[in-house]
Design a protein around this motif. Structure first.
Motif, PDB file in Angstrom:
ATOM      1  N   ALA B 209       0.809  -1.217   0.000  1.00 48.96           N
ATOM      2  CA  ALA B 209       0.000   0.000   0.000  1.00 48.96           C
ATOM      3  C   ALA B 209       0.844   1.270   0.000  1.00 48.96           C
ATOM      4  N   ASP B 210       1.991   1.242   0.677  1.00 47.93           N
ATOM      5  CA  ASP B 210       2.767   2.487   0.765  1.00 47.93           C
ATOM      6  C   ASP B 210       3.478   2.830  -0.547  1.00 47.93           C
ATOM      7  N   PHE B 216      -1.992  11.656   0.116  1.00 51.29           N
ATOM      8  CA  PHE B 216      -2.779  11.793   1.347  1.00 51.29           C
ATOM      9  C   PHE B 216      -3.424  10.481   1.786  1.00 51.29           C
ATOM     10  N   ILE B 217      -3.345   9.448   0.969  1.00 48.70           N
ATOM     11  CA  ILE B 217      -3.789   8.129   1.439  1.00 48.70           C
ATOM     12  C   ILE B 217      -2.571   7.245   1.671  1.00 48.70           C
ATOM     13  N   THR B 218      -1.669   7.216   0.699  1.00 48.44           N
ATOM     14  CA  THR B 218      -0.519   6.321   0.871  1.00 48.44           C
ATOM     15  C   THR B 218       0.823   7.046   0.873  1.00 48.44           C
ATOM     16  N   GLN B 219       0.792   8.329   0.580  1.00 53.08           N
ATOM     17  CA  GLN B 219       2.054   9.093   0.552  1.00 53.08           C
ATOM     18  C   GLN B 219       1.717  10.573   0.501  1.00 53.08           C
ATOM     19  N   PRO B 220       2.688  11.432   0.791  1.00 54.28           N
ATOM     20  CA  PRO B 220       2.443  12.869   0.551  1.00 54.28           C
ATOM     21  C   PRO B 220       2.552  13.165  -0.942  1.00 54.28           C
TER      22      PRO B 220
ATOM     23  N   GLY C  58      -0.514   0.371   5.384  1.00 55.42           N
ATOM     24  CA  GLY C  58      -0.258   1.476   4.463  1.00 55.42           C
ATOM     25  C   GLY C  58      -1.416   2.433   4.380  1.00 55.42           C
ATOM     26  N   ALA C  59      -2.060   2.687   5.481  1.00 56.17           N
ATOM     27  CA  ALA C  59      -3.296   3.477   5.431  1.00 56.17           C
ATOM     28  C   ALA C  59      -2.997   4.967   5.292  1.00 56.17           C
ATOM     29  N   LEU C  60      -4.035   5.740   5.494  1.00 53.80           N
ATOM     30  CA  LEU C  60      -3.955   7.179   5.258  1.00 53.80           C
ATOM     31  C   LEU C  60      -2.738   7.797   5.939  1.00 53.80           C
ATOM     32  N   VAL C  61      -2.033   8.570   5.194  1.00 58.11           N
ATOM     33  CA  VAL C  61      -0.806   9.177   5.692  1.00 58.11           C
ATOM     34  C   VAL C  61      -1.111  10.595   6.154  1.00 58.11           C
ATOM     35  N   CYS C  63      -0.087  14.020   6.174  1.00 51.96           N
ATOM     36  CA  CYS C  63       0.841  14.722   5.296  1.00 51.96           C
ATOM     37  C   CYS C  63       0.768  16.227   5.497  1.00 51.96           C
ATOM     38  N   ALA C  68       5.805  13.247   6.860  1.00 47.78           N
ATOM     39  CA  ALA C  68       5.555  12.101   5.993  1.00 47.78           C
ATOM     40  C   ALA C  68       6.734  11.160   5.985  1.00 47.78           C
ATOM     41  N   THR C  70       7.340   6.913   4.988  1.00 52.69           N
ATOM     42  CA  THR C  70       6.769   5.609   4.703  1.00 52.69           C
ATOM     43  C   THR C  70       7.856   4.561   4.759  1.00 52.69           C
ATOM     44  N   ILE C 121      -9.717  14.323   1.440  1.00 53.36           N
ATOM     45  CA  ILE C 121      -9.367  12.971   1.909  1.00 53.36           C
ATOM     46  C   ILE C 121      -9.448  12.883   3.416  1.00 53.36           C
ATOM     47  N   THR C 368      -4.983   0.827   3.005  1.00 54.88           N
ATOM     48  CA  THR C 368      -6.159   1.584   2.601  1.00 54.88           C
ATOM     49  C   THR C 368      -6.061   1.796   1.103  1.00 54.88           C
TER      50      THR C 368
END
Lengths: 396, 396, 396
Positions: B209-210, B216-220, C58-61, C63, C68, C70, C121, C368
């Protein structure tokens, strides 16, 4: 161009191909239906009355006169509220809502809308002067099946009194149906009476490249007043099409298209069906049409209970049309003339431009079934049903 | 950015991937074609002349000069009317219609329209400066395949002289083709030279996922001037894509997209093909394009008679595109990188946005075959063919 | 109309059907999830925090705050350029581009756009007062399952504060979910509180013609203030729908639609799943919606790692919607309630109007995952994600 009125004509295009095509074996299973239809009363209204009140269990209901009554209404009478006098309904299934009394204005507006809807349905199948997709008989010349297709400008009637600018083969939209057998030698003579050049592409047929009909790639354009001859041995079976491939977005949209059906050499591979129906979708300048007609001038499919029908969908338009049949499922057997690896079932089949899909419907559920594109704005407005709507009538 | 002209380049993107990808076994079957092409004359016109007049039976016809003559014309001469002098045609298949003599005005208008159509086809394949979908060679760093993708604003030439505002990876639309093998370790370094943030989603790849690329869900989001590194072990084989997942309706529409092909670990499962072709459809601000180009600047597929080609359709647009190949059917083998339960045949395959479909074409029918989206307004106007049109040339 | 807030509600519609439907066997596998959710903090933000930072890999980050970071960022740190101070990022995966220094204006514009995207988001899943597709419990009357559906005008909240004009069954868009078993006797009592007539068609169910719900063909229209009763023995299993078939382009577009799920008599034929999810697409006057809601008010699907979920897509709109799930593929098992001959896999499934497709997702990839229509203008604008976007959350 004249066309006899009456019930005999209803569904004529659907039956005629199996009746008259010399390349097909003589049908027997349809004879009963045709005989019955021939003996029916000759006015359209009579047909509908007969279909709905005698022959067909759940067919068209006479409504709006306070006489609506269905099988369900009796069964359900004990649970339904009493009749709403202002709604003008007396059926046991109808009742005034127990908490809200609608304003007279709402009822009046509803009645006005319903009257428009009823008018459209009562007009179905509305008669128009000329129908497309009529089987074209070839001339046999030294063992070659010769077809003449004359392209010309004309006015086309999509529904009673609605004339649209068209380009047509032999005065028909869709053009006449060509039905041959795999391995036949065919010659198609195109005569161009249009004011612009044209050409014919045999969509789906794996013909030699010089017969492919694409101006400046495989042939010169056929000029106004000129003619052009295609000739080939029919290479592959299935539900195919022919249409213009020159200025085609306009020419096909205006009607230069038709069905090119190829029966397989080995008939054992074909499903045995009682009716074999070509169902061409279009959505161009002529509006939303089935075989060149818009509801209520579309033609119903009329089958007897227990019959098996084959429908060959062909999309000659610019949009998808997911075709939804009420009451019975469709078994998909072929795509673009090629058998699917295994048949599969659905009730809503999405047909994209240029695609052909063959389905089988087992007519096991008696009644008059709506049959329409499920993009609802292609089928209904506040003024009632229009465009891509027809019916499958399964007679007991 | 410069690009050599000539036949060597024609179809280069189609051949190069199997030639140069270090993860693939050395191809042998293509060598013959490439050698032949390399020895061909180097101008585009020469190529076409050679393809149509010598190598290919039913290829592009030289028309409008009264010299049109096809195999059919001779066969059909006995049934066709004599030549219409005003049409300027001398081919035996062309003749004046026997009942209607067109007005000179109609012929003149037809000639004018036809000249526009001819011009477009004669220009095909029109040369543009830069092509997308070029195979990107990775740098190998400690066993990891490292790819750099730099996103930047640019002007993109969709057909000769037509420049459109674009966002591109490495100056290409589509972005460079990435081709790896299942189980490879890959690192993708995204450098953002755009004026807005971006991110890359690996569409179809079942990455952790990352690494999924959704800001904003998996990364900036990756800001202008910043870079971002993705790294993963390639999880599943098939025809996949990479594209922006930030402001994506705009960024993908403007060109931030590319093919991400994953060869399976077990090559025995792959069909053996002579050519492996990526065919990306788009329909955004750049018009209707195949691999970033509009007809007549689209690139033909050139195959030898008897070759088997694999086409990997990918739709990065907003509309369906039913892809119709003339002359031969397509055998569908995979959807979104997953094998279909059984192959099935068609000639018109509907590709929806985000979908990938893999098909096999057995090039058994020699000639130059139109190959286009069958939503006709995506392919032709009164001014001639445009947009989503190319050709499959099957050389004898 | 009131609805309790909190995590308990998230995904409620997805679980409730298997929890509360008396015709289904008592579920056990969901209890754990529901219990966990019930014990979670009750604010939406807390849920998201928990999902992203504790439960989901890996859910919402979080940011935009310089934090940030990962898993990939650490792995990739050695190859990435150092942090770009002006981008406000500190993660190892982010770096200033080494050749281009973006203008402050571009960064400022990018930050402004990103802030809008982030806001959307972060708002997900945004709470709205009322949800559609709630399981409707029948009254049992002499062995008949009786459902009451009251059609009325209302205002519907598609996302927080966005009220749209609607027509709804029982105050819900989509209408309440009906879930029965093949062979059940059902009675549906329609009460019309609208200002216009209506009727219900059971789309996909092969009911007797007089229960088919098409005014003037199979019944009279149901006038304002009136009621109408349908009754039939449920004929065929599968994912079906009910909706208005009168002025339907408008009435269905405004919300008169719902799911009609029929469990097969023979449960052995059904795939064993942990969740059974109805996913209705619409695109009319209410905008682009999933189960009546637009992102960020769409509801996520929340599953535990290793769970198997069934999704029943239903398109009640006017356009295709190719549904793309990130991170895992979808295995297609049924079309319009009928099993496909063999299951097949994809990640992007094109759903046309009127169609239903059943898929299985094996939740093997934690995180996510964005889950959206891949016609990108249905899912994202320069202002961020909207419309047809939700997420599948796979919790470790």
């Amino acid at each position: 161009m004249g066309r006899k009125t009456g019930v005999r004509e209803i569904g004529r295009e659907f039956y005629s191909n199996t009746k008259t095509n010399p390349t097909m074996s003589k049908p027997t299973s349809n004879d009963g239906i045709l005989a019955t239809l021939a003996e029916s009363p000759t006015s359209r209204r009579s047909f509908l009355r007969s279909a709905s009140l005698t022959a067909v269990g759940g067919a068209l209901v006479a409504c709006g006169t306070g006489s609506a009554k269905t099988a369900a209404s009796e069964k359900a009478a004990t649970t339904a509220a009493p009749v709403a006098p202002e709604s003008g309904q007396t059926g046991g299934t109808m009742g005034a809502h127990d908490t809200v009394k609608p304003a007279a204005a709402a009822l009046s507006a509803a009645d006005a809308m319903d009257a428009m809807h009823e008018k459209g349905i009562k007009a179905f199948p509305a008669k128009t002067a000329v129908y497309g997709n009529q089987l074209l008989e070839p001339k046999l010349v030294d063992g070659v099946k010769v077809y003449e297709l004359t392209a010309s400008d004309m006015q086309w009637e999509t529904e009673p009194g609605k004339m649209v600018t068209a380009m047509a083969y032999n005065g028909q939209v869709p053009g006449p149906q060509i039905r041959v057998r795999e391995g036949d030698r065919v010659r198609i003579v195109l005569k161009n009476q249009l004011k612009e050049s044209t050409a014919i592409h045999f969509h789906g047929l794996e013909v030699p490249a010089d017969q492919d009909g694409v101006p400046f790639i495989t042939q010169p354009p056929v000029k106004p007043g000129a003619s052009y001859t295609y000739e080939f041995t029919v290479p592959n079976a299935g539900s195919h099409m022919y249409h213009s491939h020159h200025n085609a977005a306009m020419q096909v949209g205006l009607g230069l298209l038709g069905a090119f059906i190829v029966e397989p050499k080995n008939k054992a591979k074909e499903p045995k069906v009682d009716q074999d129906i070509v169902f061409i979708l279009n959505d161009g300048a002529h509006g939303y049409t089935f075989n060149g007609k818009s509801f209520p001038a579309t033609q119903p499919i009329v089958a007897k209970l227990g019959q098996k029908i084959r429908i060959r969908y062909m999309n000659e338009g610019m949009m998808i049309h997911p075709m939804h049949l009420h009451g019975m499922h469709q078994t998909v057997i072929a795509k673009d003339g090629w058998d699917q690896p295994a048949p599969w079932k659905c009730d809503t089949l999405n047909i994209a431009p240029g695609e052909r899909w063959d389905v089988i419907v087992n007519c096991t559920n008696p009644g008059t079934w709506a049959f329409h594109c499920h993009i609802l704005p292609h089928a209904e407005s506040q003024h009632g049903m229009f465009g891509m709507v027809t019916a499958l009538v399964v007679q007991k």
